[in-house]
Scaffold this motif. Structure first.
Motif, PDB file in Angstrom:
ATOM      1  N   PRO A  43     -42.423  13.309  68.935  1.00  0.00           N
ATOM      2  CA  PRO A  43     -43.442  14.304  68.252  1.00  0.00           C
ATOM      3  C   PRO A  43     -43.645  15.575  69.097  1.00  0.00           C
ATOM      4  CG  PRO A  43     -44.569  12.323  69.614  1.00  0.00           C
ATOM      5  CD  PRO A  43     -43.345  12.043  69.364  1.00  0.00           C
ATOM      6  N   CYS A  44     -43.414  15.727  70.376  1.00  0.00           N
ATOM      7  CA  CYS A  44     -43.261  17.025  71.078  1.00  0.00           C
ATOM      8  C   CYS A  44     -42.069  17.856  70.298  1.00  0.00           C
ATOM      9  CB  CYS A  44     -42.929  16.714  72.348  1.00  0.00           C
ATOM     10  SG  CYS A  44     -42.659  18.143  73.207  1.00  0.00           S
ATOM     11  N   ILE A  45     -40.878  17.131  69.821  1.00  0.00           N
ATOM     12  CA  ILE A  45     -39.754  17.990  69.422  1.00  0.00           C
ATOM     13  C   ILE A  45     -40.231  18.319  67.870  1.00  0.00           C
ATOM     14  CG2 ILE A  45     -37.632  17.802  68.231  1.00  0.00           C
ATOM     15  CD1 ILE A  45     -37.431  17.960  71.477  1.00  0.00           C
ATOM     16  N   ASP A  46     -41.012  17.608  67.070  1.00  0.00           N
ATOM     17  CA  ASP A  46     -41.533  18.080  66.055  1.00  0.00           C
ATOM     18  C   ASP A  46     -42.303  19.064  65.914  1.00  0.00           C
ATOM     19  OD1 ASP A  46     -40.127  15.986  64.562  1.00  0.00           O
ATOM     20  OD2 ASP A  46     -41.887  14.560  64.624  1.00  0.00           O
ATOM     21  N   ARG A  47     -43.461  19.265  66.798  1.00  0.00           N
ATOM     22  CA  ARG A  47     -44.210  20.461  67.165  1.00  0.00           C
ATOM     23  C   ARG A  47     -43.202  21.646  67.436  1.00  0.00           C
ATOM     24  NH1 ARG A  47     -47.684  16.612  69.663  1.00  0.00           N
ATOM     25  NH2 ARG A  47     -46.892  17.065  71.609  1.00  0.00           N
ATOM     26  N   ARG A  48     -42.578  21.636  68.524  1.00  0.00           N
ATOM     27  CA  ARG A  48     -41.490  22.541  68.810  1.00  0.00           C
ATOM     28  C   ARG A  48     -40.820  23.189  67.837  1.00  0.00           C
ATOM     29  NH1 ARG A  48     -42.921  24.718  73.634  1.00  0.00           N
ATOM     30  NH2 ARG A  48     -43.628  22.943  75.271  1.00  0.00           N
ATOM     31  N   GLY A 108     -41.051  22.852  64.664  1.00  0.00           N
ATOM     32  CA  GLY A 108     -42.281  23.160  63.278  1.00  0.00           C
ATOM     33  C   GLY A 108     -41.468  22.406  62.178  1.00  0.00           C
ATOM     34  N   GLU A 109     -41.161  21.095  62.485  1.00  0.00           N
ATOM     35  CA  GLU A 109     -40.698  20.356  61.064  1.00  0.00           C
ATOM     36  C   GLU A 109     -41.426  19.155  61.014  1.00  0.00           C
ATOM     37  OE1 GLU A 109     -36.353  18.215  59.994  1.00  0.00           O
ATOM     38  OE2 GLU A 109     -36.829  18.300  62.115  1.00  0.00           O
ATOM     39  N   PRO A 110     -42.254  19.214  59.839  1.00  0.00           N
ATOM     40  CA  PRO A 110     -43.232  18.383  59.536  1.00  0.00           C
ATOM     41  C   PRO A 110     -42.528  17.021  59.044  1.00  0.00           C
ATOM     42  CG  PRO A 110     -43.127  19.823  57.706  1.00  0.00           C
ATOM     43  CD  PRO A 110     -42.257  20.519  58.632  1.00  0.00           C
ATOM     44  N   HIS A 111     -43.069  15.978  59.375  1.00  0.00           N
ATOM     45  CA  HIS A 111     -42.548  14.748  58.938  1.00  0.00           C
ATOM     46  C   HIS A 111     -42.762  14.478  57.261  1.00  0.00           C
ATOM     47  CE1 HIS A 111     -41.354  10.301  58.868  1.00  0.00           C
ATOM     48  NE2 HIS A 111     -41.116  10.755  60.075  1.00  0.00           N
ATOM     49  N   LYS A 112     -41.502  14.372  56.298  1.00  0.00           N
ATOM     50  CA  LYS A 112     -41.350  14.469  54.995  1.00  0.00           C
ATOM     51  C   LYS A 112     -42.025  13.381  54.400  1.00  0.00           C
ATOM     52  CE  LYS A 112     -37.478  17.509  55.093  1.00  0.00           C
ATOM     53  NZ  LYS A 112     -35.888  17.590  54.572  1.00  0.00           N
ATOM     54  N   GLY A 124     -29.109   3.714  57.159  1.00  0.00           N
ATOM     55  CA  GLY A 124     -30.319   3.523  56.051  1.00  0.00           C
ATOM     56  C   GLY A 124     -31.700   3.303  56.793  1.00  0.00           C
ATOM     57  N   LEU A 125     -31.810   2.929  57.991  1.00  0.00           N
ATOM     58  CA  LEU A 125     -33.175   2.708  58.705  1.00  0.00           C
ATOM     59  C   LEU A 125     -33.742   4.293  58.709  1.00  0.00           C
ATOM     60  CD1 LEU A 125     -34.484   0.361  61.573  1.00  0.00           C
ATOM     61  CD2 LEU A 125     -34.447   2.984  61.730  1.00  0.00           C
ATOM     62  N   TRP A 126     -32.799   5.167  59.185  1.00  0.00           N
ATOM     63  CA  TRP A 126     -33.294   6.597  59.463  1.00  0.00           C
ATOM     64  C   TRP A 126     -33.569   7.231  58.086  1.00  0.00           C
ATOM     65  CZ3 TRP A 126     -30.443  10.561  57.166  1.00  0.00           C
ATOM     66  CH2 TRP A 126     -31.086  12.064  57.724  1.00  0.00           C
ATOM     67  N   TRP A 127     -32.680   6.930  57.063  1.00  0.00           N
ATOM     68  CA  TRP A 127     -33.266   7.615  55.942  1.00  0.00           C
ATOM     69  C   TRP A 127     -34.292   6.943  55.102  1.00  0.00           C
ATOM     70  CZ3 TRP A 127     -31.700  11.638  53.174  1.00  0.00           C
ATOM     71  CH2 TRP A 127     -32.042  11.690  51.859  1.00  0.00           C
ATOM     72  N   THR A 128     -34.482   5.619  55.367  1.00  0.00           N
ATOM     73  CA  THR A 128     -36.010   5.213  54.796  1.00  0.00           C
ATOM     74  C   THR A 128     -37.267   5.541  55.707  1.00  0.00           C
ATOM     75  OG1 THR A 128     -34.458   3.152  54.235  1.00  0.00           O
ATOM     76  CG2 THR A 128     -36.933   2.797  54.101  1.00  0.00           C
ATOM     77  N   PHE A 129     -36.987   5.476  56.770  1.00  0.00           N
ATOM     78  CA  PHE A 129     -38.144   5.586  57.687  1.00  0.00           C
ATOM     79  C   PHE A 129     -38.405   7.096  58.457  1.00  0.00           C
ATOM     80  CE2 PHE A 129     -37.483   0.832  57.656  1.00  0.00           C
ATOM     81  CZ  PHE A 129     -38.616   0.702  56.946  1.00  0.00           C
ATOM     82  N   ASP A 130     -37.377   7.979  58.398  1.00  0.00           N
ATOM     83  CA  ASP A 130     -37.474   9.044  58.946  1.00  0.00           C
ATOM     84  C   ASP A 130     -37.067  10.258  58.289  1.00  0.00           C
ATOM     85  OD1 ASP A 130     -36.894  11.257  60.830  1.00  0.00           O
ATOM     86  OD2 ASP A 130     -36.961   9.960  62.593  1.00  0.00           O
ATOM     87  N   ARG A 131     -35.735  10.421  57.908  1.00  0.00           N
ATOM     88  CA  ARG A 131     -35.203  11.648  57.285  1.00  0.00           C
ATOM     89  C   ARG A 131     -35.271  12.895  57.891  1.00  0.00           C
ATOM     90  NH1 ARG A 131     -36.526  10.264  50.949  1.00  0.00           N
ATOM     91  NH2 ARG A 131     -36.206   7.996  50.950  1.00  0.00           N
ATOM     92  N   SER A 132     -35.698  13.134  59.250  1.00  0.00           N
ATOM     93  CA  SER A 132     -35.607  14.436  59.747  1.00  0.00           C
ATOM     94  C   SER A 132     -34.511  14.768  60.342  1.00  0.00           C
ATOM     95  CB  SER A 132     -36.984  14.405  60.656  1.00  0.00           C
ATOM     96  OG  SER A 132     -37.021  13.482  61.699  1.00  0.00           O
ATOM     97  N   ARG A 133     -34.148  16.086  60.463  1.00  0.00           N
ATOM     98  CA  ARG A 133     -32.698  16.381  61.315  1.00  0.00           C
ATOM     99  C   ARG A 133     -33.153  16.107  62.643  1.00  0.00           C
ATOM    100  NH1 ARG A 133     -32.526  22.329  58.574  1.00  0.00           N
ATOM    101  NH2 ARG A 133     -34.723  22.029  59.087  1.00  0.00           N
TER     102      ARG A 133
END
Length: 223
Positions: free
Chosen positions: A87-92, A94-98, A141-150
């Motif tokens: 979550p810290c990297i997400d805030r830094r 600015g990439e919202p979880h899709k 596939g796990l990443w694509w299903t539950f994450d999808r963030s770069r």
């Protein structure tokens, strides 16, 4: 005015007032992530030992989980760091979880992660290449299903490579060993397991951070 001061803490409860403290909240989330990491390490290592994929020296096989004492704490510490970092990297960035985040999705992610580990320990494949490719596909596939963030993918790959290198050093120094190593003393599919684990703990960490934000917003709204 005195009645209002005495009434508000009782109405909001002690947990609301405590969780708004950033340092305290980080400790709470870190402790929860540490506990989840320790639990998963014990369960997943039990699967590997039952399959004879991992062998520890006889003097350290002293518990019902057949694990060296240092394995669960190390996994717990790594889980806490990963869960707090995502979550810290997400805030830094600015990439919202899709994807829509909810606890049911997180639990499904954990279930898939355990299933990937179970497949690596229980399913017989024709060769290690087939096993590695299958686990790689399942992990992505796990990443694509539950994450999808770069950021999630990049961080997962980086941590998986570092964890694989650390495991290789431990095996090389005789701390433990794999029954059938096929790539520099370790199993070639190990990075896939680490990657799936990083994505899973990252999702748990994100969900806990999201819950924190909701509680803080509710507190601000009440004020």
């Amino acid at each position: 005015a005195t009645a209002d001061v005495q009434f508000k803490p009782s109405r909001r409860g002690p947990y609301i007032s405590v969780i708004t403290n950033r340092t305290t909240n980080l400790l709470i989330r870190g402790t929860m992530l540490f506990g989840v990491g320790v639990f998963l390490a014990l369960v997943l290592n039990l699967l590997q030992v039952q399959r004879n994929v991992t062998l520890f020296p006889p003097d350290v096989i002293s518990s019902i989980f057949s694990s060296a004492w240092w394995v669960p704490p190390c996994c717990g510490t790594a889980s806490a760091l990963i869960g707090l970092l995502y979550p810290c990297i997400d805030r830094r960035l600015g990439e919202p979880h899709k994807l829509k985040r909810e606890w049911s999705s997180v639990m499904r992610c954990v279930a898939v992660f355990v299933g990937i580990n179970h497949a690596s320990a229980k399913v017989d494949f024709a060769n290690n290449v087939q096993l590695s490719l299958t686990l790689a596909a399942l992990s992505v596939g796990l990443w694509w299903t539950f994450d999808r963030s770069r950021s999630g993918f990049g961080l997962g790959v980086a941590i998986a490579l570092l964890a694989t290198l650390a495991t290789q050093l431990l095996v090389y120094n005789g701390v433990f060993q794999y029954t059938s190593p096929d790539f520099l003393y370790i199993r070639s599919w190990l990075p896939c397991i680490f990657f799936a684990g990083v994505i899973t703990m990252g999702n748990i960490g994100r969900q806990l951070a999201l819950y924190e934000c909701k509680v803080v917003q509710e507190k601000i709204h009440q004020d």
